[in-house]
Design an enzyme around this catalytic site. Structure first.
Site, PDB file in Angstrom:
ATOM      1  N   ASP A 126       0.861  -1.194   0.000  1.00  0.00           N
ATOM      2  CA  ASP A 126       0.000   0.000   0.000  1.00  0.00           C
ATOM      3  C   ASP A 126       0.895   1.240   0.000  1.00  0.00           C
ATOM      4  O   ASP A 126       1.736   1.396   0.882  1.00  0.00           O
ATOM      5  CB  ASP A 126      -0.886  -0.027   1.262  1.00  0.00           C
ATOM      6  CG  ASP A 126      -1.824   1.176   1.350  1.00  0.00           C
ATOM      7  OD1 ASP A 126      -1.845   1.992   0.407  1.00  0.00           O
ATOM      8  OD2 ASP A 126      -2.524   1.292   2.365  1.00  0.00           O
ATOM      9  N   ASP A 140      -3.972   2.439  -5.048  1.00  0.00           N
ATOM     10  CA  ASP A 140      -2.576   2.407  -4.575  1.00  0.00           C
ATOM     11  C   ASP A 140      -2.225   1.149  -3.787  1.00  0.00           C
ATOM     12  O   ASP A 140      -1.294   1.159  -2.992  1.00  0.00           O
ATOM     13  CB  ASP A 140      -2.274   3.661  -3.740  1.00  0.00           C
ATOM     14  CG  ASP A 140      -2.937   3.614  -2.371  1.00  0.00           C
ATOM     15  OD1 ASP A 140      -3.952   2.919  -2.230  1.00  0.00           O
ATOM     16  OD2 ASP A 140      -2.411   4.250  -1.445  1.00  0.00           O
ATOM     17  N   GLU A 141      -2.995   0.082  -3.970  1.00  0.00           N
ATOM     18  CA  GLU A 141      -2.700  -1.152  -3.239  1.00  0.00           C
ATOM     19  C   GLU A 141      -2.712  -2.347  -4.188  1.00  0.00           C
ATOM     20  O   GLU A 141      -3.352  -2.317  -5.231  1.00  0.00           O
ATOM     21  CB  GLU A 141      -3.792  -1.423  -2.184  1.00  0.00           C
ATOM     22  CG  GLU A 141      -3.826  -0.407  -1.085  1.00  0.00           C
ATOM     23  CD  GLU A 141      -4.987  -0.643  -0.126  1.00  0.00           C
ATOM     24  OE1 GLU A 141      -5.247  -1.800   0.228  1.00  0.00           O
ATOM     25  OE2 GLU A 141      -5.620   0.347   0.254  1.00  0.00           O
TER      26      GLU A 141
HETATM   27  P1  TTP Z   1      -5.562   5.204   0.959  1.00  0.00           P
HETATM   28  O1  TTP Z   1      -4.542   4.160   0.665  1.00  0.00           O
HETATM   29  O2  TTP Z   1      -6.738   4.846   1.781  1.00  0.00           O
HETATM   30  O3  TTP Z   1      -4.855   6.416   1.724  1.00  0.00           O
HETATM   31  P2  TTP Z   1      -3.439   7.058   1.485  1.00  0.00           P
HETATM   32  O4  TTP Z   1      -2.594   6.312   0.538  1.00  0.00           O
HETATM   33  O5  TTP Z   1      -3.641   8.501   1.158  1.00  0.00           O
HETATM   34  O6  TTP Z   1      -2.828   7.006   2.951  1.00  0.00           O
HETATM   35  P3  TTP Z   1      -2.207   5.744   3.705  1.00  0.00           P
HETATM   36  O7  TTP Z   1      -0.787   6.151   3.991  1.00  0.00           O
HETATM   37  O8  TTP Z   1      -3.020   5.627   4.952  1.00  0.00           O
HETATM   38  O9  TTP Z   1      -2.316   4.564   2.803  1.00  0.00           O
HETATM   39  O10 TTP Z   1      -6.097   5.854  -0.365  1.00  0.00           O
HETATM   40  C1  TTP Z   1      -5.289   5.998  -1.544  1.00  0.00           C
HETATM   41  C2  TTP Z   1      -5.638   7.282  -2.277  1.00  0.00           C
HETATM   42  O11 TTP Z   1      -7.010   7.281  -2.643  1.00  0.00           O
HETATM   43  C3  TTP Z   1      -5.428   8.536  -1.448  1.00  0.00           C
HETATM   44  O12 TTP Z   1      -4.106   9.012  -1.508  1.00  0.00           O
HETATM   45  C4  TTP Z   1      -6.424   9.482  -2.039  1.00  0.00           C
HETATM   46  C5  TTP Z   1      -7.535   8.607  -2.570  1.00  0.00           C
HETATM   47  N1  TTP Z   1      -8.690   8.681  -1.654  1.00  0.00           N
HETATM   48  C6  TTP Z   1      -9.713   9.585  -1.929  1.00  0.00           C
HETATM   49  O13 TTP Z   1      -9.667  10.280  -2.943  1.00  0.00           O
HETATM   50  N2  TTP Z   1     -10.769   9.658  -1.058  1.00  0.00           N
HETATM   51  C7  TTP Z   1     -10.856   8.911   0.083  1.00  0.00           C
HETATM   52  O14 TTP Z   1     -11.813   9.025   0.853  1.00  0.00           O
HETATM   53  C8  TTP Z   1      -9.787   7.980   0.366  1.00  0.00           C
HETATM   54  C9  TTP Z   1      -9.829   7.112   1.606  1.00  0.00           C
HETATM   55  C10 TTP Z   1      -8.734   7.899  -0.535  1.00  0.00           C
HETATM   56 MG    MG Z   2      -2.292   4.185   0.633  1.00  0.00          MG
END
Ligand code: TTP
Ligand code: MG
Length: 373
Positions: free
Chosen positions: A10, A110-111
């Site tokens: 991730d 992103d995962e």
């Molecule tokens: P996530 O992997 O949930 O969050 P992240 O990568 O920003 O943070 P983390 O370090 O906790 O993994 O989401 C991936 C991307 O998806 C995030 O950068 C932006 C987008 N996103 C949105 O646009 N709206 C949302 O509500 C969420 C949860 C994510």
């Molecule tokens: Mg992320």
């Protein structure tokens, strides 16, 4: 037989980290990537924020108005999201990750899950080394940090990936599953949202360990059979779901511009036959069966024309593909008189071949029971 080894990779604060790579001067400030709804300058929410902004309570979903309030006088950077950039980076990272997996399943923007059992011969020690290598390569290629969870299945890998964010690498071996899971709050289980959490709290279930010891029949009567069984299994770290690519590809095809325009059916069919072989290889590689065979021709006078035929049963047979293509070309050449400039073949209405195998396995499983009854 050794345990499966599954990884979840991730990317950390993905959109915001991409912005930091684009402009490293914002790196030590709170960064908020916004999705504006357009009504006014401050209408909209944060898509995500970097970890500095999170320290002030600003995260995904925080309204821009609230974020501005929380980050007043903090030198914060508010940016509009740049989806073209995130899409490119997402694709590039996934292409890189896929190389390391026996089975690969992209999950969200992103995962991705990677089944690496064969790659590491079932060794969690080797998996940790591989995890570090993946982190290094993602850093080198896109300058991004990521968090990796490694476990005996997808459920554990996912929870492990969240354990040491950002820039984490957490390994949970099969013998460590219970000691890892049981002390965690129940909301860490995939699928436990606010409503389920509230209900479980009212039953005195706060930690995953409490849930594991809770009577299964009672769980089923409260949440329903399937959700109850899921909660029970998940709390014990049981998850047999495979890592598999759920691809949404609608068709595979290829086309070719002929050296000279022609109406010679033999020349056209020879080229079409080569195209069939290429397309067929892609079909097999992706493990699909086709239901529809299509052709296309481009002519100067008539433009681009397509014809298709649906076969009786889903198939991956090359000869049937070629035969159908031949019939379609013979027919289309009878319909008009212009010379052909470009030819194409296409397979569509695709179905995953695995489904067939799964049905067969299910059938075989019930067979002995039928025999003995
Ligand atoms: P996530 O992997 O949930 O969050 P992240 O990568 O920003 O943070 P983390 O370090 O906790 O993994 O989401 C991936 C991307 O998806 C995030 O950068 C932006 C987008 N996103 C949105 O646009 N709206 C949302 O509500 C969420 C949860 C994510
Ligand atoms: Mg992320």
């Amino acid at each position: 037989m050794f345990s499966r080894v599954v990884m979840l990779v991730d990317l950390d604060y993905f959109f915001a980290q991409c912005e930091e790579v684009k402009d490293p001067s914002i790196r030590d400030k709170p960064v908020v990537v916004c999705h504006h709804t357009g009504r006014s300058e401050n209408s909209g929410v944060a898509c995500t924020t970097n970890y500095i902004a999170r320290e002030y309570g600003v995260k995904s979903g925080t309204t821009i108005t609230k974020a501005r309030k929380l980050l007043r006088h903090k030198n914060a950077i508010f940016l509009e999201s740049d989806y073209t950039l995130y899409r490119r980076v997402s694709k590039s990272v996934k292409r890189l990750l896929e190389k390391f997996a026996d089975h690969f399943e992209p999950f969200g923007v992103d995962e991705a899950y990677l089944d690496v059992t064969k790659k590491v011969q079932g060794s969690f020690k080797k998996a940790k080394i591989l995890g570090q290598r993946i982190k290094d390569e993602v850093k080198e290629k896109e300058k991004l940090s990521c968090s990796i969870g490694i476990g005996p299945n997808k459920l554990i890998a996912k929870i492990a990936s969240e354990q040491e964010k950002p820039n984490g690498l957490t390994v949970v071996k099969p013998c460590e599953v219970e000691s890892f899971l049981f002390p965690l709050p129940i909301k860490r289980l995939f699928g436990v949202g606010r409503r389920t959490e509230k209900k479980l709290f009212s039953l005195g279930v706060m930690k995953i360990g409490h849930l594991a010891k809770y009577d299964l029949e009672k769980l089923k009567s409260i949440f329903g059979n399937k959700p109850g069984a899921y909660l029970h299994n998940a709390s014990w770290g049981i998850d047999n779901s495979p890592v598999e690519q759920v691809e949404i590809i609608k068709s595979v095809g290829n086309s070719y511009t002929l050296k000279t325009n022609t109406r010679d059916l033999e020349v056209i069919l020879e080229k079409a036959s080569e195209l069939c072989e290429k397309v067929h290889k892609r079909l097999l590689k992706k493990n699909f069966l086709y239901r529809t065979v299509g052709i296309s021709v481009s002519t100067r006078r008539m433009g681009f024309i397509t014809r298709a035929k649906t076969v009786k049963n889903a198939s991956n047979n090359l000869e049937l593909f070629k035969k159908t293509v031949k019939e379609l070309f013979e027919k289309i050449m009878d319909e008009f008189e212009s010379e052909v400039r470009r030819v194409g073949v296409r397979l569509s209405n695709l179905v995953k071949e695995k489904k067939k195998q799964k049905q067969l396995i299910q059938f075989l499983e019930v067979l002995p029971r039928i025999k003995s009854s």
